[in-house]
Design a protein around this motif. Structure first.
Motif, mmCIF file in Angstrom:
data_model
loop_
_atom_site.group_PDB
_atom_site.id
_atom_site.type_symbol
_atom_site.label_atom_id
_atom_site.label_comp_id
_atom_site.label_asym_id
_atom_site.label_seq_id
_atom_site.Cartn_x
_atom_site.Cartn_y
_atom_site.Cartn_z
ATOM 1 N N UNK A 1 13.912 -3.320 -0.689
ATOM 2 C CA UNK A 1 15.356 -3.225 -0.885
ATOM 3 C C UNK A 1 15.670 -2.788 -2.315
ATOM 4 N N UNK A 2 16.939 -2.571 -2.561
ATOM 5 C CA UNK A 2 17.344 -2.064 -3.863
ATOM 6 C C UNK A 2 17.294 -3.074 -4.986
ATOM 7 N N UNK A 3 16.966 -4.312 -4.699
ATOM 8 C CA UNK A 3 16.946 -5.340 -5.736
ATOM 9 C C UNK A 3 15.548 -5.820 -6.057
ATOM 10 N N UNK A 4 15.371 -7.156 -5.993
ATOM 11 C CA UNK A 4 14.099 -7.746 -6.399
ATOM 12 C C UNK A 4 12.980 -7.443 -5.412
ATOM 13 N N UNK A 5 13.308 -7.151 -4.169
ATOM 14 C CA UNK A 5 12.286 -6.871 -3.182
ATOM 15 C C UNK A 5 11.426 -5.679 -3.572
ATOM 16 N N UNK A 6 12.048 -4.608 -4.020
ATOM 17 C CA UNK A 6 11.306 -3.426 -4.452
ATOM 18 C C UNK A 6 10.361 -3.767 -5.593
ATOM 19 N N UNK A 7 10.896 -4.446 -6.618
ATOM 20 C CA UNK A 7 10.084 -4.781 -7.785
ATOM 21 C C UNK A 7 8.906 -5.675 -7.412
ATOM 22 N N UNK A 8 9.136 -6.642 -6.531
ATOM 23 C CA UNK A 8 8.072 -7.565 -6.143
ATOM 24 C C UNK A 8 6.999 -6.839 -5.336
ATOM 25 N N UNK A 9 7.397 -5.934 -4.462
ATOM 26 C CA UNK A 9 6.415 -5.198 -3.670
ATOM 27 C C UNK A 9 5.552 -4.308 -4.552
ATOM 28 N N UNK A 10 6.159 -3.615 -5.497
ATOM 29 C CA UNK A 10 5.383 -2.773 -6.411
ATOM 30 C C UNK A 10 4.472 -3.652 -7.280
ATOM 31 N N UNK A 11 4.947 -4.835 -7.666
ATOM 32 C CA UNK A 11 4.106 -5.745 -8.439
ATOM 33 C C UNK A 11 2.884 -6.154 -7.630
ATOM 34 N N UNK A 12 3.085 -6.465 -6.345
ATOM 35 C CA UNK A 12 1.961 -6.856 -5.502
ATOM 36 C C UNK A 12 0.983 -5.704 -5.289
ATOM 37 N N UNK A 13 1.513 -4.497 -5.154
ATOM 38 C CA UNK A 13 0.644 -3.332 -5.013
ATOM 39 C C UNK A 13 -0.193 -3.134 -6.270
ATOM 40 N N UNK A 14 0.438 -3.289 -7.407
ATOM 41 C CA UNK A 14 -0.289 -3.143 -8.678
ATOM 42 C C UNK A 14 -1.367 -4.210 -8.818
ATOM 43 N N UNK A 15 -1.047 -5.453 -8.433
ATOM 44 C CA UNK A 15 -2.010 -6.547 -8.559
ATOM 45 C C UNK A 15 -3.200 -6.349 -7.633
ATOM 46 N N UNK A 16 -2.970 -5.797 -6.456
ATOM 47 C CA UNK A 16 -4.038 -5.677 -5.453
ATOM 48 C C UNK A 16 -4.937 -4.467 -5.686
ATOM 49 N N UNK A 17 -4.359 -3.336 -6.089
ATOM 50 C CA UNK A 17 -5.166 -2.118 -6.192
ATOM 51 C C UNK A 17 -5.042 -1.406 -7.536
ATOM 52 N N UNK A 18 -3.972 -1.677 -8.292
ATOM 53 C CA UNK A 18 -3.735 -0.975 -9.544
ATOM 54 C C UNK A 18 -2.962 0.307 -9.307
ATOM 55 N N UNK A 19 -1.839 0.470 -9.981
ATOM 56 C CA UNK A 19 -1.016 1.662 -9.777
ATOM 57 C C UNK A 19 -1.715 2.937 -10.240
ATOM 58 N N UNK A 20 -2.738 2.805 -11.079
ATOM 59 C CA UNK A 20 -3.476 3.991 -11.519
ATOM 60 C C UNK A 20 -4.212 4.654 -10.358
ATOM 61 N N UNK A 21 -4.431 3.913 -9.266
ATOM 62 C CA UNK A 21 -5.103 4.487 -8.100
ATOM 63 C C UNK A 21 -4.140 5.188 -7.155
ATOM 64 N N UNK A 22 -2.848 4.986 -7.342
ATOM 65 C CA UNK A 22 -1.857 5.572 -6.439
ATOM 66 C C UNK A 22 -1.745 7.066 -6.713
ATOM 67 N N UNK A 23 -1.994 7.878 -5.687
ATOM 68 C CA UNK A 23 -2.015 9.323 -5.858
ATOM 69 C C UNK A 23 -1.012 10.069 -4.983
ATOM 70 N N UNK A 24 -0.556 9.439 -3.903
ATOM 71 C CA UNK A 24 0.369 10.096 -2.969
ATOM 72 C C UNK A 24 1.327 9.059 -2.405
ATOM 73 N N UNK A 25 2.601 9.443 -2.253
ATOM 74 C CA UNK A 25 3.575 8.661 -1.495
ATOM 75 C C UNK A 25 3.895 9.414 -0.211
ATOM 76 N N UNK A 26 3.979 8.681 0.898
ATOM 77 C CA UNK A 26 4.580 9.195 2.124
ATOM 78 C C UNK A 26 5.978 8.595 2.222
#
Length: 299
Positions: free
Chosen positions: A204-229
């Motif tokens: 969502x447009x609030x804390x949900x987005x930030x929390x999801x990206x935080x969890x993605x960063x914690x699990x895999x690291x945003x440096x590994x993100x290469x493509x968005x669908x």
């Protein structure tokens, strides 16, 4: 005379590299020209028939026409998607081995075409269990990477919606696979908005987005993100059903995409539409979705 202080202005950001999955029917160059006609700067394509294991040879003529199309259009970001027949998590040795062989072919074809990223679903463990499935995927990737060491292609594991026994609907699945891989060549991640949402992560447009990206960063690291669908979802958050909708035409709405296309951490990445094709009121749906995304970019 009093000195005037110069105004400090941040350099303008490059616009996101929006693209779409395009058909290669009639030749690889057709996908490039079709994407350019809509106004995309990126393309995702299959390098072979997605519903068949066999792969016809890529000829010098194919390569020449593809490169000519890239030069003529200025398309700068290329992504390929591996066949859905491939299941690197399969407990069945026959299918597992065939999937490894299939991925080797996919990597080699991407290398020949100069496509730097190959997206693949982690696979389904078929009731063998998540841990066994992650072990299986990692072992397969080690074999694939060893057999394709000369290829300049990054394999990107895609987030999934979680249908059946598919791995990848939890970020920890992807992190677990990456931790198990022993080969030193880097692997990447492809994040699909519909899949993330369907898997139960809020965007969502609030804390949900930030929390999801935080969890993605914690699990895999945003440096590994290469493509968005970039896909909206026909089904609710947490449904674990993979049904794509046009941007803002599904249960997600526009705000998650507004946040995403304006997030400076991701502006350099290809953002690929896998939304429904067709026309509406005489206009291609790809063009409508592209216009919507562009209108969300902060000026």
């Amino acid at each position: 005379m009093p000195r005037t202080r110069a105004k400090c202005t941040a350099p303008p950001q490059e616009p996101p590299r929006f693209g779409a999955h395009m058909s290669i029917a009639g030749g690889y160059e057709r996908a490039i020209h079709a994407a350019h006609a809509v106004g995309f700067g990126a393309v995702q394509l299959f390098t072979k028939n997605n519903n068949q294991w066999k792969a016809p040879a890529i000829t010098d003529g194919h390569l020449a026409r593809f490169r000519e199309a890239l030069e003529a259009t200025g398309i700068g970001a290329l992504v390929s998607h591996a066949s859905y027949l491939i299941n690197l998590a399969s407990p069945d040795d026959s299918l597992w081995g065939r999937s490894i062989d299939g991925m080797v072919v996919e990597v080699e074809r991407c290398h020949a075409l100069g496509i730097p990223d190959l997206v693949v679903h982690p696979g389904a463990h078929m009731e063998a269990g998540e841990e066994a499935g992650m072990d299986r995927v990692a072992a397969a990737l080690d074999r694939i990477l060893e057999r394709t060491e000369a290829c300049q292609v990054t394999i990107d594991l895609e987030t999934t919606a979680g249908q059946g026994t598919c791995l990848g609907h939890r970020f920890e699945h992807l992190g677990g696979i990456l931790e198990r891989v022993r080969h030193p060549r880097p692997l990447g991640i492809c994040a699909d908005t519909c899949h993330i949402f369907a898997a139960g992560y809020s965007l969502d447009g609030g804390e949900g987005y930030d929390e999801t990206i935080r969890q993605l960063e914690a699990a895999v690291g945003l440096h590994r993100l290469r493509v968005w669908h970039l896909n909206d979802s026909c089904r609710d958050c947490g449904s674990r059903v993979d049904r794509h909708a046009g941007i803002g035409a599904g249960r997600m709405g526009l705000e998650p995409f507004r946040r995403l296309v304006n997030d400076p951490r991701f502006r350099h990445l290809p953002m690929i539409l896998e939304t429904p094709k067709g026309t509406e009121e005489g206009e291609e749906l790809d063009a409508q979705n592209l216009r919507t995304l562009r209108q969300l970019i902060a000026t």
